[in-house]
Design an enzyme around this catalytic site. Structure first.
Site, PDB file in Angstrom:
ATOM      1  N   SER A  69       0.832  -1.200   0.000  1.00  0.00           N
ATOM      2  CA  SER A  69       0.000   0.000   0.000  1.00  0.00           C
ATOM      3  C   SER A  69       0.872   1.258   0.000  1.00  0.00           C
ATOM      4  CB  SER A  69      -0.914   0.014   1.227  1.00  0.00           C
ATOM      5  OG  SER A  69      -0.128  -0.124   2.379  1.00  0.00           O
ATOM      6  N   HIS A 104      -2.951  -3.118  -5.647  1.00  0.00           N
ATOM      7  CA  HIS A 104      -3.245  -2.716  -4.272  1.00  0.00           C
ATOM      8  C   HIS A 104      -4.725  -2.919  -3.997  1.00  0.00           C
ATOM      9  CE1 HIS A 104      -3.865   0.719  -1.193  1.00  0.00           C
ATOM     10  NE2 HIS A 104      -3.622  -0.418  -0.573  1.00  0.00           N
ATOM     11  N   GLU A 149      -6.184  -0.529  -6.895  1.00  0.00           N
ATOM     12  CA  GLU A 149      -5.226   0.381  -7.547  1.00  0.00           C
ATOM     13  C   GLU A 149      -4.213  -0.466  -8.296  1.00  0.00           C
ATOM     14  OE1 GLU A 149      -3.869   2.681  -4.150  1.00  0.00           O
ATOM     15  OE2 GLU A 149      -4.850   4.476  -4.916  1.00  0.00           O
ATOM     16  N   ASN A 170      -4.142   6.546  -0.594  1.00  0.00           N
ATOM     17  CA  ASN A 170      -3.486   6.748   0.700  1.00  0.00           C
ATOM     18  C   ASN A 170      -2.686   8.038   0.742  1.00  0.00           C
ATOM     19  OD1 ASN A 170      -4.570   4.522   1.901  1.00  0.00           O
ATOM     20  ND2 ASN A 170      -2.840   3.176   1.444  1.00  0.00           N
TER      21      ASN A 170
END
Ligand code: T1G
Length: 685
Positions: A417, A438, A450, A488
């Site tokens: 991540s 991800h 992702e 993130n």
């Protein structure tokens, strides 16, 4: 100069015995755009005048009946002489001949409304029908809110239209939405209805469709419905208007109910929530188009493997199994294998209990997941997804081993991540076959994926990742390779802004309440942080040269005290197993005092009376600024991609369209970036 005539979007053929067939042919979904409607109305009028015609059958080409009105059209309001779905349906209403809908494929929105304006509706078993307009912040504007209650009763009609589901033909038949479901040529079957008596729904009365509650029936059902949907300002705008339209179907003559539907539809089509939801509809369909990506065939993924049978690894294995791809889970610890098996069988049992899978299918899928301890078993897999501990040395060791044991064409993906895909790829001799996949926890529930493109990821590998995302039924967004990728990276900025508000004396509970109840997030920022784990944030800020979240080291302090969030029973909030199964955030005065003390030491000026709107503005601007930076640096391809990441991955309210759409809607231009649709080649920060 020869002008190539646009091919007709409606084909008219005579089937004999007085039956005229009108075939909608407007690929890809036979959308009832203005142009098609402009062709259809004159054909209807011609059929009405033609004495040799006693029946009109409607069907669709391209394996589809119709996906409804053309959603693009809603941005260009019709002029007085534009022909719309409404014009078509009004023309049908005037025809004194038998009208039959022969459905093979999807009949949705205006497509199903066209069928409702017919006297008879036949469909093949594989077809689906529905009125999904609510998902676009609209209501059925082609008479659906008036005709469906007259067909199946107002109560059932409300369920169908408020959910907006695509209903399988057999279920639609059971509801009365179809007259016949067949497994043969639907046009031939429709011919059998030629000359049958007209039975227009507009001439019927709408029944309530619930046990007779006497005089209080309608007000009671309507009031109930209004209570069941979110408030107008928080995602429920279209739902309340839809209920008003159905109430008109019960209480008013057809023409007046129809007029009310038209008025309510016009209100909705010009509304911000609908503009936002239509933006999301198209943004999601743009995701797989990567500008500049050479066209290549994806590698076929027949067998997969996942390294690490932790919660994420097991969830990823389940995703492959659910897509019908056999998968090997590599795990050396027995207790982890046991826990993983429990999670797998528990998940599939749940699907059977919910009626989503048959016992046999669940058994087949669960058993398509095998466990091994040795990498040597991976010689014939087409892709491996690594899901081990978030540590670069550990990951590089795993990738070096995979490089040695898997076939040269196998794709090696990391579920990391935050770590650098290029550095991971450097541990192999095949960086062109390495990318990030991800998944978001829980991997078998969250739709977002992702796909992280490394510097050397080949076009074929990226194309395979995108195709795999579709096969795994994920909403897959391509990201460049930089810290935190898209979601993130922005989350860090969003949480930092929330912490800054807390430093200024705004209570954590109020910040969470405003962002959840007032703005519409699924969860507030501090509840999100406690869910993901404060140690994760602490680890991230350490890996970013110790930059704390906000201006004070509150996260470091909480982690030092062992307050890691929900998983440790306390984080920003307290959690009590006896309250909400230990998931309910309980404000903790100790934390508020610690923040106040740290802020005082840091000399931060208190500003506790900041307004709710200012809280929303500061948090959403932090997202837009961060998203704009990702667009400027080419980590994200389009503003719509950023919006989709935050709606599917972080619970951003879809009726606000995502961080970039919302910024544009409120007229905020992010620092150093843009919210305009500018697609760029993916770069690598
Ligand atoms: N209008 C315009 N374009 C549409 C469209 C539509 N209704 N539906 C699909 N497309 C495009 C889509 O953008 C994509 O384009 C391509 O078709 C394939 O779509 C008056 C007001 C029908 C189940 O809400 O649910 O009728 O990317 O990738 O997975 O009351 O499309 O190829 O350039 O989704 O096979 C109501 C919306 C409209 C149905 C097919 N109808 N569409 O799924 O293909 S409002 C809907 C879908 C209305 C009336 C009201 C799905 C599908 P591109 P796709 P798919």
């Amino acid at each position: 100069m020869t002008t190539t005539a646009t091919p007709a979007r409606v084909k008219s053929t005579d089937l004999g015995d007085g039956v005229r067939l009108l075939t909608l042919d407007n690929p890809p979904v036979n959308a009832l755009g203005y142009a098609l409607c402009g062709e259809l109305v004159p054909l209807l009028e011609a059929a009405a005048q033609d004495a040799s015609v006693n029946t009109i059958v409607f069907t669709g080409a391209n394996g589809m009946f119709s996906g409804g009105a053309d959603v693009n059209d809603f941005n260009t309001p019709p002029t007085a002489d534009t022909k719309t779905v409404r014009s078509v349906i009004e023309a049908m209403e005037r025809i004194d001949k038998t009208l039959v809908a022969a459905i093979d494929g999807n009949a949705l929105g205006g497509g199903y409304e066209l069928a409702l304006a017919c006297d008879y509706r036949i469909a093949t078993a594989k077809s689906r029908v529905g009125l999904p307009e609510i998902k676009l912040g609209l209501l059925p504007g082609g008479g659906g809110t008036q005709r469906l209650p007259r067909l199946v009763g107002a109560y059932e009609a409300l369920q169908v239209m408020l959910k907006g589901d695509l209903i399988k033909a057999p279920d639609a038949l059971a509801k009365g939405m179809l007259d016949e479901v067949i497994d043969a040529d639907v046009v031939a079957a429709a011919k059998k209805y030629a000359g049958k008596p007209k039975r227009r729904l507009s001439e019927r009365k709408a029944e309530l469709g619930v046990a007779n509650l006497g005089l209080f029936a309608t007000p009671f059902v309507v009031a109930q419905a209004h209570m069941m949907v979110p408030p107008e300002e928080n995602g429920g705008y279209a739902a309340h208007k839809l209920i008003d339209a159905v109430q008109a179907a019960i209480e008013l003559p057809f023409e007046r109910g129809w007029a009310r539907e038209v008025r309510l539809f016009m209100e909705l089509v010009q509304s911000k929530p609908s503009a936002a939801l239509r933006h999301v509809f198209f943004a999601e369909r743009e995701l797989s188009k990567v500008p500049g990506l050479p066209k290549t065939e994806p590698v076929e993924i027949k067998k997969a493997a996942v390294i690490g049978a932790g919660t994420m690894g097991t969830g990823i294995a389940i995703v492959f199994a659910e897509a019908g791809i056999p998968v090997t889970l590599i795990e050396t610890k027995d207790e982890a294998v046991e826990k993983s098996r429990e999670m797998i069988f528990g998940m599939f049992k749940y699907q059977v209990d919910k009626g989503r899978l048959t016992q046999e299918d669940a058994w087949k899928r669960a058993n398509s997941i095998s466990f091994e301890t040795d990498f040597a078993e991976l010689g014939d897999v087409d892709i491996v997804v690594e899901a081990v501990f978030e540590s670069m040395p550990v990951k590089k060791e795993v990738f070096a081993k995979l490089d040695a044991v898997t076939k040269p064409e196998a794709i090696l993906a990391s579920n990391t991540s935050t770590l650098d895909i290029d550095e991971i790829a450097s541990a192999t001799k095949r960086p062109d076959k390495v990318l990030g996949l991800h998944f978001f926890a829980p991997a078998n529930i969250m739709k977002l994926l992702e796909i992280v493109r490394g510097k050397e990821t080949s076009p074929q590998t990226l194309t395979t990742g995108i195709a795999l995302g579709k096969k795994l039924r994920k909403v897959a967004v391509v990201s460049g390779n930089a810290f935190g990728f898209i979601g993130n990276r922005m989350l860090f900025e969003y949480e930092a802004q929330a912490v800054q508000l807390a430093e200024e004396g705004v209570s954590l509970a109020r910040i969470d309440r405003v962002m959840k109840q007032k703005f519409g997030f699924a969860m507030g920022p501090f509840a999100v942080a406690d869910l993901s784990g404060l140690d994760v944030y602490h680890f991230i800020s350490q890996s970013q040269h110790g930059q704390p979240l906000g201006r004070i080291p509150i996260v470091a302090k909480l982690v030092e005290q062992g307050r890691l969030g929900q998983k440790s029973g306390a984080g920003f909030f307290k959690y009590d197993k006896a309250v909400g199964k230990g998931r309910e955030a309980i404000p903790d005065p100790e934390v508020e005092q610690l923040i106040a003390q740290l802020a005082k030491e840091a000399g931060i000026a208190p500003n506790p009376n900041v307004s709710d709107d200012e809280i929303i503005a500061r948090c959403t601007r932090a997202l837009a600024d961060s998203g704009a930076e990702l667009l400027r640096t080419g980590i994200a391809l389009r503003p719509g991609d950023v919006d989709i990441v935050w709606i599917y991955g972080y619970g951003f309210p879809p009726h606000h369209g995502g961080p970039m759409h919302y910024a544009a809607e409120v007229g905020y231009t992010p620092h150093g970036g843009t919210t305009k649709t500018e697609t760029k080649e993916l770069t690598h920060a």
